[in-house]
Design a protein around this motif. Structure first.
Motif, mmCIF file in Angstrom:
data_model
loop_
_atom_site.group_PDB
_atom_site.id
_atom_site.type_symbol
_atom_site.label_atom_id
_atom_site.label_comp_id
_atom_site.label_asym_id
_atom_site.label_seq_id
_atom_site.Cartn_x
_atom_site.Cartn_y
_atom_site.Cartn_z
ATOM 1 N N LEU A 142 37.597 45.483 63.197
ATOM 2 C CA LEU A 142 36.903 44.463 62.423
ATOM 3 C C LEU A 142 36.368 43.377 63.341
ATOM 4 O O LEU A 142 37.078 42.907 64.225
ATOM 5 C CB LEU A 142 37.861 43.815 61.419
ATOM 6 N N ALA A 143 35.118 42.957 63.125
ATOM 7 C CA ALA A 143 34.502 41.899 63.923
ATOM 8 C C ALA A 143 34.035 40.778 63.008
ATOM 9 O O ALA A 143 33.406 41.036 61.972
ATOM 10 C CB ALA A 143 33.319 42.450 64.721
ATOM 11 N N LYS A 172 32.139 34.946 58.987
ATOM 12 C CA LYS A 172 31.562 36.037 58.205
ATOM 13 C C LYS A 172 31.768 37.357 58.937
ATOM 14 O O LYS A 172 31.662 37.417 60.172
ATOM 15 C CB LYS A 172 30.073 35.747 58.050
ATOM 16 N N ARG A 173 32.089 38.408 58.203
ATOM 17 C CA ARG A 173 32.275 39.699 58.856
ATOM 18 C C ARG A 173 30.964 40.182 59.438
ATOM 19 O O ARG A 173 29.956 40.306 58.742
ATOM 20 C CB ARG A 173 32.820 40.743 57.887
ATOM 21 N N ALA A 174 30.954 40.483 60.737
ATOM 22 C CA ALA A 174 29.741 40.938 61.412
ATOM 23 C C ALA A 174 29.592 42.445 61.305
ATOM 24 O O ALA A 174 28.508 42.953 61.043
ATOM 25 C CB ALA A 174 29.769 40.509 62.880
ATOM 26 N N TRP A 175 30.672 43.173 61.531
ATOM 27 C CA TRP A 175 30.659 44.625 61.398
ATOM 28 C C TRP A 175 32.080 45.156 61.310
ATOM 29 O O TRP A 175 33.037 44.443 61.583
ATOM 30 C CB TRP A 175 29.906 45.308 62.542
ATOM 31 N N GLY A 176 32.193 46.403 60.920
ATOM 32 C CA GLY A 176 33.501 47.039 60.834
ATOM 33 C C GLY A 176 33.368 48.532 61.054
ATOM 34 O O GLY A 176 32.391 49.149 60.650
ATOM 35 N N VAL A 177 34.339 49.110 61.716
ATOM 36 C CA VAL A 177 34.373 50.550 61.966
ATOM 37 C C VAL A 177 35.677 51.094 61.388
ATOM 38 O O VAL A 177 36.751 50.802 61.911
ATOM 39 C CB VAL A 177 34.306 50.860 63.474
ATOM 40 N N PRO A 178 35.612 51.861 60.303
ATOM 41 C CA PRO A 178 36.852 52.445 59.768
ATOM 42 C C PRO A 178 37.467 53.411 60.766
ATOM 43 O O PRO A 178 36.767 54.010 61.582
ATOM 44 C CB PRO A 178 36.377 53.195 58.514
ATOM 45 N N GLY A 181 31.331 45.437 77.643
ATOM 46 C CA GLY A 181 31.131 45.407 76.196
ATOM 47 C C GLY A 181 31.648 46.614 75.455
ATOM 48 O O GLY A 181 31.422 46.755 74.251
ATOM 49 N N LYS A 182 32.388 47.490 76.131
ATOM 50 C CA LYS A 182 32.879 48.718 75.498
ATOM 51 C C LYS A 182 34.403 48.780 75.556
ATOM 52 O O LYS A 182 35.037 48.234 76.457
ATOM 53 C CB LYS A 182 32.259 49.951 76.151
ATOM 54 N N ALA A 183 34.960 49.474 74.572
ATOM 55 C CA ALA A 183 36.410 49.653 74.488
ATOM 56 C C ALA A 183 36.685 51.065 74.005
ATOM 57 O O ALA A 183 35.784 51.783 73.559
ATOM 58 C CB ALA A 183 37.020 48.631 73.521
ATOM 59 N N ALA A 184 37.943 51.468 74.089
ATOM 60 C CA ALA A 184 38.372 52.754 73.540
ATOM 61 C C ALA A 184 39.505 52.512 72.560
ATOM 62 O O ALA A 184 40.347 51.636 72.770
ATOM 63 C CB ALA A 184 38.825 53.696 74.650
ATOM 64 N N VAL A 185 39.505 53.285 71.475
ATOM 65 C CA VAL A 185 40.585 53.223 70.494
ATOM 66 C C VAL A 185 41.147 54.629 70.313
ATOM 67 O O VAL A 185 40.403 55.610 70.345
ATOM 68 C CB VAL A 185 40.116 52.655 69.135
ATOM 69 N N ALA A 186 42.462 54.718 70.143
ATOM 70 C CA ALA A 186 43.106 55.995 69.852
ATOM 71 C C ALA A 186 43.271 56.114 68.343
ATOM 72 O O ALA A 186 43.452 55.122 67.644
ATOM 73 C CB ALA A 186 44.455 56.083 70.552
ATOM 74 N N TYR A 187 43.196 57.343 67.838
ATOM 75 C CA TYR A 187 43.372 57.546 66.399
ATOM 76 C C TYR A 187 43.934 58.939 66.153
ATOM 77 O O TYR A 187 43.985 59.792 67.056
ATOM 78 C CB TYR A 187 42.056 57.352 65.639
ATOM 79 N N THR A 235 30.869 47.221 71.308
ATOM 80 C CA THR A 235 31.037 45.983 70.549
ATOM 81 C C THR A 235 29.720 45.239 70.343
ATOM 82 O O THR A 235 29.661 44.313 69.532
ATOM 83 C CB THR A 235 32.038 45.051 71.247
ATOM 84 N N ALA A 236 28.657 45.643 71.046
ATOM 85 C CA ALA A 236 27.358 45.008 70.827
ATOM 86 C C ALA A 236 26.720 45.497 69.537
ATOM 87 O O ALA A 236 26.001 44.762 68.864
ATOM 88 C CB ALA A 236 26.429 45.287 72.012
ATOM 89 N N THR A 237 26.995 46.751 69.178
ATOM 90 C CA THR A 237 26.387 47.341 67.976
ATOM 91 C C THR A 237 27.382 47.587 66.853
ATOM 92 O O THR A 237 26.990 47.799 65.705
ATOM 93 C CB THR A 237 25.723 48.685 68.334
ATOM 94 N N GLY A 238 28.686 47.568 67.172
ATOM 95 C CA GLY A 238 29.687 47.872 66.155
ATOM 96 C C GLY A 238 29.699 49.335 65.789
ATOM 97 O O GLY A 238 30.013 49.698 64.657
ATOM 98 N N LYS A 239 29.384 50.217 66.728
ATOM 99 C CA LYS A 239 29.310 51.651 66.460
ATOM 100 C C LYS A 239 30.311 52.420 67.329
ATOM 101 O O LYS A 239 30.599 52.030 68.459
ATOM 102 C CB LYS A 239 27.909 52.194 66.766
#
Length: 612
Positions: free
Chosen positions: A262-263, A270-276, A292-298, A312-316
């Motif tokens: 969540l950003a 205000k919520r800027a973007w979100g990635v489920p 500007g990039k990160a990695a998430v485990a899922y 994180t620049a595009t929220g994608k």
């Protein structure tokens, strides 16, 4: 984007900015988007050996912990997730979807000897493909209604979430700015990692406008104060509120949590973007951003077996790959990989294997495994932008030694013996390399140079080395601790002591010279409360006195580099007391941003206060 190894039955779109009005809907209950738990698929590789080769390295700290989780324990039996009566279950409005499956994961090359280079092919970068928003049936929980992980109880937050803004919080007078803040340039921030709130957190923070009215509206023009409520705050379910990572950009603050990333806009809340979460849940994240990039485990509720890149620049999401995983031997628990940040790569460690993945496209750059033939296991590992450092314990050959590794190649550049280490020892930092050892209730720290030679060794009184971001039933994650390193200065925290006749604890900041090992000072003129460190620079240490929402307002203070004496910079509203006790705290231009690691003693997922 397409992932042939895992094709979720329901596409996850990217939310629009600003959020569209009205309740969002969710995917229908269906088969879980991931295969049933089972043994993880590893690249065909056998045990490797430990070659070494020389070379140098340098800079910032990043170190995991050696302490058991300090968070609360057992949770109620698992059951289906439920929403409180009348609550709008909307998480994020539908947006663009990526209808194409992801490309196949990289074909793993054979594992190479530990700490030697090993290139492997991986996926290229895949820009998101826009498509018409999907239509989902209403009133169905996110992720196709899987059973709650870790045996967590149903959600019963006492603050509204989803499409409705949270009620306005009482207005507090604007904090008075008292003196200039520490310079932000070249500052070394406290290490961080995370897990989070619920995917359906409020679409806007509760805001207090510049005119002093707590409107809580969605216009977000020049808000001095806003907060995002934390799901399940006050309950015994601390896994929902766990943050795996938190990051700050020039425009947004970002929280990676169990059900997504969540950003929120810094100026408005205000919520800027979100990635489920692409799977049932997130289960890890890189502590820092790189370009500007990160990695998430899922993964699923029982297996953390995928890694994805976040721009994180595009929220994608920009790539997805499958990674080795380990199934927990305990019921209602999850074993997660330790994820660290280096220059342009995510360093992932699990079961004595270390792998580097490129953040731009997910390509596996190298992988190394501890030599079983020599009876070796990885005791601890840490990473910085310029170096990966590891403590390797080998029973049959070499003993215990410190190794420096090039994050771009996986090649060992330097190594040196470190002697016997206790069970609770850890690698506090990769650059400078600092090994922490605890024995008989005493702590000692050994500092190593860039050539892996010992610089100094010193002992300390009892200090706080408990992890701030651990909870029961989640094991393996990179741990966050209460310390900061800047140049030749190490800032530790004394072990918390109970405050007489108060229901809180307090600690002191302790400063040490890394060249001589001498203690320089203990903090003074601080209130009786816990200090959480923000960052350090040549002027000293910037910290937050966490306070107590019942009777002590939090303060932003500066501890002088020479004396350790506290100077108040600003007082925060008392309602934010204890929010920063176990949190990552940012400061920028007088704005204090608090992102708690867990939901223990906190009410908000994010708190923003402009103190100027």
């Amino acid at each position: 984007m397409t992932d042939h190894s895992q094709t979720p039955p329901n596409p996850y779109g990217q939310p629009a900015y600003p959020p569209a009005p009205g309740p969002a809907t969710y995917p229908p209950p269906s088969a879980a988007p991931y295969p049933p738990p089972g043994p993880a698929a590893y690249p065909p590789s056998g045990p490797a050996t430990y070659p070494s080769s020389p070379g140098p390295a340098t800079y910032p700290p990043s170190g995991p912990a050696a302490y058991p989780p300090s968070g609360p324990s057992a949770y109620p039996p698992s059951g289906p997730a439920a929403y409180p009566p009348g609550q709008d279950p909307a998480a994020y409005p539908p947006g663009n979807t990526a209808p194409n499956p992801y490309p196949p994961p990289p074909t793993a090359a054979g594992a190479t000897p530990y700490l030697s280079p090993s290139a492997a092919a991986g996926p290229a970068t895949y820009p998101p493909q826009p498509a018409p928003p999907p239509t989902y049936p209403p009133n169905t929980p996110t992720f196709g209604n899987p059973p709650p992980p870790y045996g967590q109880p149903p959600h019963h937050p006492d603050t509204p979430y989803g499409g409705s803004p949270a009620p306005a919080q009482p207005h507090q007078s604007r904090p008075k700015w008292k003196t200039a803040l520490l310079a932000t340039g070249a500052a070394v921030v406290l290490l961080s990692v995370s897990t989070g709130t619920a995917w359906f957190v409020a679409t806007t923070g509760t805001t207090t406008g510049a005119d002093g009215t707590g409107s809580g509206d969605d216009t977000g023009a020049g808000a001095d104060e806003w907060a995002v409520p934390l799901a399940n705050a006050g309950s015994s379910d601390f896994t929902t509120g766990l943050a795996f990572g938190s990051w700050l950009t020039d425009k947004v603050v970002i929280r990676a949590q169990k059900d997504g990333v969540l950003a929120y806009d810094l100026g408005s809340g205000k919520r800027a973007w979100g990635v489920p979460a692409p799977g049932a849940q997130l289960c890890g994240a890189t502590p820092e951003l790189s370009q500007g990039k990160a990695a998430v485990a899922y993964g699923s509720n029982t297996l953390c077996d995928h890694l994805a890149g976040v721009d994180t620049a595009t929220g994608k999401l920009i790539w997805k790959i499958k990674i080795p995983a380990e199934k927990s031997r305990l019921s209602n628990s999850l074993t997660v990989p330790r994820i660290m940040s280096s220059d342009g790569v995510a360093i992932v460690e699990l079961s004595d294997t270390v792998t580097a993945y490129r953040l731009s496209d997910g390509r596996k750059v190298w992988s190394a495994t501890a030599s079983r033939d020599d009876g070796c296991h990885l005791k601890d590992i840490s990473a910085s932008p310029t170096r990966v450092a590891a403590i390797l314990d080998c029973t049959f050959r070499g003993g215990t030694r410190l190794q420096f590794i090039d994050p771009k190649t996986g090649k060992v550049t330097k190594q040196a013996p470190v002697g016997d280490l206790g069970l609770m020892s850890s690698l506090l930092s990769a650059d400078p390399a600092i090994v922490q050892n605890e024995s008989g209730g005493q702590n000692s720290f050994t500092v190593y140079s860039d050539t892996a030679t010992k610089v100094t060794e010193f002992k300390t009184p009892e200090i706080d080395m408990l992890a701030m971001n651990t909870v029961a039933f989640v094991t393996g994650m990179f741990e966050q601790h209460r310390y900061v390193i800047h140049g030749d200065r190490l800032y530790l925290a004394s072990f918390p002591q109970n405050v007489p006749q108060q229901m809180r604890s307090s600690n002191k900041a302790l400063a040490y010279d890394l060249k001589t090992g001498k203690q320089l000072w203990e903090s003074s003129d601080t209130h009786d409360t816990i200090l959480t460190y923000v960052r350090a620079d040549d002027q000293g240490l910037l910290a937050v006195e966490t306070g107590d929402r019942r009777d002590l307002a939090p303060r932003l203070i500066r501890l002088d580099a020479t004396t350790g004496k506290a100077t108040e910079l600003a007082t925060l509203p008392q309602k934010y007391g204890t929010e920063a006790e176990k949190a990552r705290v940012f400061e920028r231009n007088g704005a204090v941003i608090i992102i708690p690691w867990t939901s223990v003693a906190t009410k908000n997922a994010i708190s923003y206060v402009n103190t100027r």
